[in-house]
Design an enzyme around this catalytic site. Structure first.
Site, short mmCIF file in Angstrom:
data_model
loop_
_atom_site.label_atom_id
_atom_site.label_comp_id
_atom_site.label_asym_id
_atom_site.label_seq_id
_atom_site.Cartn_x
_atom_site.Cartn_y
_atom_site.Cartn_z
N LYS A 1 -8.24 11.40 -9.88
CA LYS A 1 -9.17 10.82 -8.92
C LYS A 1 -8.88 11.29 -7.49
O LYS A 1 -9.82 11.48 -6.71
CB LYS A 1 -9.14 9.29 -8.97
CG LYS A 1 -7.87 8.64 -8.47
CD LYS A 1 -7.94 7.12 -8.52
CE LYS A 1 -6.64 6.50 -8.09
NZ LYS A 1 -6.27 6.79 -6.71
N THR A 2 -7.60 11.51 -7.16
CA THR A 2 -7.26 11.98 -5.81
C THR A 2 -7.85 13.36 -5.57
O THR A 2 -8.37 13.65 -4.49
CB THR A 2 -5.72 12.02 -5.63
OG1 THR A 2 -5.19 10.75 -5.98
CG2 THR A 2 -5.35 12.35 -4.19
N ASP B 1 -10.73 4.60 -1.64
CA ASP B 1 -9.84 4.81 -2.78
C ASP B 1 -9.28 3.46 -3.23
O ASP B 1 -9.21 2.52 -2.44
CB ASP B 1 -8.70 5.74 -2.35
CG ASP B 1 -7.89 6.24 -3.52
OD1 ASP B 1 -8.33 6.08 -4.67
OD2 ASP B 1 -6.79 6.79 -3.29
N GLU B 2 -8.86 3.35 -4.48
CA GLU B 2 -8.25 2.11 -5.03
C GLU B 2 -9.11 0.89 -4.71
O GLU B 2 -8.61 -0.14 -4.25
CB GLU B 2 -6.83 1.93 -4.44
CG GLU B 2 -5.91 3.12 -4.60
CD GLU B 2 -5.35 3.28 -6.00
OE1 GLU B 2 -5.85 2.60 -6.91
OE2 GLU B 2 -4.45 4.11 -6.18
N GLN C 1 -6.17 -1.17 -13.35
CA GLN C 1 -4.99 -1.09 -12.50
C GLN C 1 -5.09 -2.04 -11.30
O GLN C 1 -4.45 -1.82 -10.27
CB GLN C 1 -4.78 0.35 -12.02
CG GLN C 1 -4.46 1.31 -13.17
CD GLN C 1 -4.14 2.70 -12.67
OE1 GLN C 1 -3.13 2.92 -12.00
NE2 GLN C 1 -4.98 3.66 -13.01
N ARG D 1 2.72 5.22 -16.05
CA ARG D 1 3.49 6.05 -15.11
C ARG D 1 4.22 7.16 -15.85
O ARG D 1 4.68 8.13 -15.25
CB ARG D 1 4.55 5.22 -14.35
CG ARG D 1 4.07 4.07 -13.47
CD ARG D 1 2.96 4.45 -12.53
NE ARG D 1 1.67 4.14 -13.13
CZ ARG D 1 0.53 4.70 -12.75
NH1 ARG D 1 0.51 5.59 -11.80
NH2 ARG D 1 -0.61 4.35 -13.32
#
Length: 778
Positions: A33-34, A225-226, A256, A614
C-alpha cells in the site's frame, strides 16, 4: 506509461491511475500500500497537479519522510519539497501556527508532551486540595484526552449532565473544574497539548468559514494512510477539508485497526462508502511479505471476526515452514526457549540479530525475555522504552530553549528557574505562581516587573530573579541570528548546565554529558538537513516543532545488529524474517481487560493478526503454563487465538517432561509414592495438542558448544581432589550465567571451600566454586 509504473501489479496500478473523486484502497497486510500511495502522488504530479495542492497524511513522520524520498527520486527533489506530507499532528500544527492569532494563541505556541501535561495536572490537583489517590493525575489526563478527542470542550462538558453524573459516580465530582483549570492554564502559557492540535484545528475550521475555504482550495487532493486508525476528531477534519472537491483517497486495512484505546474508530473505514457518493473501491489482496502458511493462518484467525470488510488476502510466495507453537512450564522457561532457538537459528543459517523480533502484549513481559537473551549474549533493543527526548538532562536543555521561544511557558520556566541552582527556592516560585494567577499574567512577566508587584521577596532574591530574566532575554537576542545548534551550544554553557553536569563524575553523570553531546550532534544534523527544505532556516522554532511531534520510532537510528523487542502496537508497519509472539495465554493475550464485549475481543483478534503478519519466513507462538503476575505465580491456559488457527498450518512442540521446581516437602511423607509417578497433575491439554505432536517430540534442549566444558557438576563430590578435573586455573577464561565472560585472576582454599576471584566486565567477583555454575572457555 511512466517507467516506474511497471513496478506495480494490476491491482496496484488501478488505484494509482485513478486521480479524481472519492476512493478507498482496502489493503491487506504486506500488499504494497505504501508503494501505491507513493506512486499515485508521483503520477498525479507528472500529470500536472501542483504539489502545493496535495495533502498526504501518514501514520508516522518516518513513513512521511520515506515516501517523500521515494517521490523525490521519481519527480525530483525540488518539486517533492512542496508537498504537504506528514502526520495529522505535524500538518495541523503547521496550519495552527499560521492561523494561531485567530484563536488567541501566539504563532510560536509551545506543544506540551505527556510529561508537561502530567506536571500541570498534578499542580492543579494540589492547588485545589484534592485527594491525589482519587484524582490520579494520569487517569485525569487520560480522561481529558478522551474528552478532547471526542470534541467535548469545557463548555460542552458542563452542558452534559450525563458526563457530570458519570464523574460524580466515579467519586471525581471536580473533574470538570480540573479540566477547566487545565485548559485555562495551557492557554495562559501559550501552550497546546497533542490533543489540542486536532481539537483546535476543528475549532478553526468550524468557527472561521473563510479559513476552511482557504484550505479546501489549497488541498484539492487529499490522501490518508492507515485510515482505520483515525479517531472522530481526525475524521471530521478530513471530511471538512475534502468536502468541496471530494478528491479523497483513503488507504487502510480494517483487519489492522488496533488503536481503539487511543480513540481510533473502525467505523470510519467501514462506513467510508456511505460518506461520499460514487466511491471507487480497490482491493490489494496479494501479500508480498509472508509465506503461504503465515498468510493462510492469519486469514483463518481474522475470519472469526464479524465486523470486517470483504477481502481475501493471498500470496504467491512459497509455503514456508509451519507456525511453531511451543508450550513452556514457566515464563522463565519461555524466555530460555526463545533465546535458545534464536541462537541456534542464527548460527545454523548465519543470520544477523536484526532478523529477529519478539512481540508481546504488554511491556512488563520483556523482563524474562531480556534475562534469557543476556545469558545467551544476544544483543537486543527494546522499543518504546524511555525516549531520548524524555530524559531529564535533555528535557532541561529543551526547557531553556522553549522559554526562549515562548517565555509564557510555565512548565518550562518552573523546570529551569533553579537549575542549575541559583538560589531561587520553591517558596519563591509558589509566590510567583500565586501572583501570576492574581494578575492573570505569566510568571515571567511577574518576574520582569517584580518591583511593580506585591510579591514579597528580599532584595537578594529579587536580584536573582531579574538576573534570570536578563539571561533568558539575552538568549532571545541571540536567537534572532543564530541557528539552533549555535544557540543551544551557547545556552548549555552560559546557563551553567554543562558546568553543573561536569561536577558529577559518576557513570550516570558521564552518560548525561554524552546525552547532551548527542543532542547537540542531532541539532547539527538537523541544521544541515533543513538546508534541503524550501523556506527552512534550521531555527530553534523549527527544531522544537520537529522534536515535539517526533515519536520513539521516528527517532530510531540504526541501532546496530540487535534483536527487536516491542509491544505488538509498536510493531505495526514493520516486518521481520523471524517473529516470536510470546505470552499467548488467556487473560494476557487476549487481555483480561478486553473481553467484556465482542468489539473488544475483535480488537484483540486484530492485534494478533497484526502480530502474525509481521513475519516473513517463520512465526513462533509461545505460551507458559504458569507465569509471575504481580509477584505471584499463577496458572495459565493457552490463548483462544492459537486454537482459532487451522491445524494444518501449525507444528506443535510439546515437551515430554513436565519439570517443575521441586516441592519443599517430600511427597512420600503422605503415603507411598509409586516409582516414576508424576507428582504434579499435568495441566489440561488444549485441544490442538491431540495427535498434533511431531513424530519424535522431545523437550527442547540447547546444544552445548563443543569447546565449552561443564564445571563443578555437584557438591556431592566436593571433597574429591579431582573436583574440577584440573580445568579451573588462574588465567582461564570462564563464562557465568549472570556476570558473563571473565578471567580467573586468583584461586584460594581447597575442596568444597575453593574460591575463585574472577574479573568480569561488571567488576571482580569472588565465587565459591562448588555453587558457581561456570563454563571454561579456555
Amino acid at each position: 506509461m511512466e517507467k516506474y509504473l511497471s513496478q506495480l501489479n494490476e491491482a496496484q496500478l488501478a488505484p494509482t491511475l485513478q486521480i479524481d473523486g472519492p476512493m478507498i484502497v482496502i489493503a491487506g497486510a504486506g500488499s504494497g500500500k505504501t508503494r501505491v500511495l507513493t506512486f499515485r502522488i508521483a503520477y498525479m504530479m507528472s500529470k500536472g497537479i501542483d504539489p502545493f495542492n496535495i495533502l498526504a497524511l501518514t501514520f508516522t513522520n518516518k513513513a512521511a519522510r520515506e515516501m517523500k524520498e521515494r517521490i523525490a527520486s521519481i519527480v525530483g527533489s525540488s518539486e517533492a519539497k512542496n508537498l504537504w506530507m506528514g502526520t495529522f499532528h505535524s500538518v495541523f500544527a503547521k496550519i495552527l501556527r499560521i492561523e494561531a492569532d485567530r484563536l488567541g494563541y501566539p504563532s510560536n505556541f509551545t506543544i506540551y508532551d505527556t510529561q508537561d501535561s502530567d506536571r500541570l495536572i498534578r499542580d492543579i490537583i494540589k492547588e485545589m486540595n484534592l485527594d491525589k489517590d482519587i484524582y490520579k493525575y494520569k487517569q485525569v489526563r487520560s480522561r481529558i484526552s478522551s474528552y478532547k478527542n471526542s470534541l467535548i470542550t469545557v463548555r460542552a462538558y458542563f452542558q452534559n449532565p450525563e458526563l457530570i453524573e458519570a464523574d460524580t459516580m466515579a467519586r471525581r465530582p471536580k473533574m470538570g473544574d480540573i479540566y477547566k483549570a487545565y485548559v485555562e492554564r495551557c492557554f495562559k502559557a501559550g501552550a497546546m497539548d497533542f490533543d489540542d492540535l486536532l481539537l483546535k484545528t476543528n475549532e478553526l475550521l468550524t468557527r472561521f468559514p473563510e479559513v476552511l475555504a482557504k484550505y479546501q482550495n489549497r488541498f484539492k487532493y487529499i490522501l490518508v494512510d492507515e485510515y482505520q486508525d483515525t479517531n472522530h476528531s481526525q475524521y471530521l477534519i478530513v471530511r471538512a477539508l475534502s468536502d468541496k472537491f471530494q478528491n479523497i483517497c483513503v488507504v487502510g486495512d480494517d483487519a489492522q485497526s488496533i488503536y481503539a484505546f487511543r480513540g481510533a474508530n473502525i467505523n470510519n473505514i467501514l462506513n467510508f462508502q456511505k460518506d461520499y457518493l460514487d466511491v471507487k473501491v480497490f482491493r490489494l489482496e496479494q501479500n508480498y511479505r509472508s509465506t503461504k502458511n503465515i498468510v493462510n493462518a492469519a486469514n483463518s484467525v481474522i475470519d472469526k471476526n464479524q465486523t470486517k470488510l470483504d477481502k481475501v488476502v493471498w500470496t504467491a510466495n512459497d509455503d514456508g515452514g509451519k507456525i511453531i507453537v511451543h508450550r513452556s512450564l514457566t515464563d522463565a522457561d519461555e524466555g530460555r526457549y526463545v533465546a535458545s532457538t534464536i541462537f541456534d537459528t542464527k548460527m545454523n543459517h548465519q543470520l544477523p540479530n536484526s532478523d529477529f523480533a519478539i512481540l508481546y502484549r504488554t511491556n512488563a513481559q520483556s523482563r524474562s525475555i531480556e534475562d534469557a537473551l543476556r545469558k545467551r549474549d544476544i544483543p537486543y533493543r527494546i522499543y518504546g522504552g524511555l525516549s531520548f527526548y524524555q530524559r531529564k538532562e535533555i528535557k532541561d536543555v529543551l526547557s531553556y530553549l522553549r522559554l526562549i521561544i515562548n517565555p509564557k511557558d510555565e512548565e518550562a520556566l518552573k523546570r529551569v528557574i533553579n537549575f542549575p541552582p541559583r538560589g531561587i527556592g520553591q517558596t519563591t516560585v509558589d509566590k510567583l505562581m500565586v501572583a501570576a494567577n492574581g494578575y492573570n499574567r505569566s510568571i515571567f512577566e511577574v518576574m520582569k516587573n517584580i518591583d511593580k508587584t506585591n510579591v514579597k521577596v528580599n532584595s537578594g532574591t529579587k536580584t536573582k530573579l531579574l538576573n534570570f530574566v536578563t539571561l533568558i532575554e539575552s538568549f532571545q537576542v541571540m536567537n534572532q541570528t543564530a541557528d539552533v545548534f549555535e544557540l543551544a551550544e551557547y545556552v548549555t554553557k552560559t546557563s551553567g548546565l554543562i558546568r553543573e553536569l561536569n561536577k558529577d563524575g559518576t557513570p550516570e553523570g558521564v552518560t548525561r554529558m554524552e546525552n547532551i553531546e548527542e543532542l547537540l550532534n542531532g541539532m547539527k544534523d538537523f541544521v544541515e538537513g533543513q538546508k534541503e527544505i524550501v523556506d527552512a532556516t534550521g531555527s530553534l522554532a523549527e527544531f522544537l516543532e520537529d522534536v515535539a511531534l517526533s515519536t520513539d520510532m521516528d527517532n530510531d537510528k540504526d541501532d546496530g545488529n540487535k534483536v527487536a523487542l516491542m509491544t505488538i502496537h509498536l510493531a505495526k508497519g514493520l516486518e521481520f524474517p523471524y517473529v516470536y509472539i510470546v505470552g499467548l495465554e488467556e487473560d494476557l493475550f487476549p487481555s483480561a481487560m478486553s473481553m467484556n464485549t465482542r468489539s473488544e475481543l475483535e480488537e484483540e483478534r486484530r492485534l494478533f493478526y497484526v502480530a502474525l503478519t509481521r513475519a516473513e519466513k517463520q512465526a513462533y507462538l509461545t505460551y507458559a503454563l504458569s507465569r509471575y503476575r504481580w509477584g505471584k505465580l499463577v496458572d495459565s491456559e493457552p490463548s483462544r487465538f492459537i486454537e482459532e488457527i487451522d491445524e494444518e498450518y501449525l507444528e506443535i512442540e510439546t515437551p515430554i517432561e513436565e519439570r517443575r521446581i521441586n516441592p519443599m516437602l517430600s511427597a512420600d511423607i503422605f503415603g507411598d509414592v509409586e516409582p516414576n509417578k508424576v507428582r504434579f497433575k499435568p495441566a489440561k491439554q488444549p485441544k490442538f495438542d491431540k495427535g498434533k505432536t511431531k513424530k519424535s517430540p522431545e523437550k527442547y534442549q540447547a546444544p552445548t558448544p563443543k569447546n565449552l566444558k561443564p564445571v563443578a557438576k555437584s557438591s556431592a563430590n566436593a571433597g574429591s581432589p579431582n573436583l574440577f578435573d584440573n580445568k579451573i586455573a588462574v588465567g582461564n577464561m570462564v563464562k557465568h550465567n549472570r556476570f558473563g565472560t571473565g578471567e580467573i585472576i586468583k584461586i584460594e582454599g581447597t575442596g568444597p571451600d575453593t574460591k575463585a576471584e574472577i574479573k568480569f566486565q561488571v567488576g571482580v567477583k569472588k565465587l565459591l566454586l562448588r555453587f558457581a555454575k561456570l563454563e571454561v572457555l579456555g
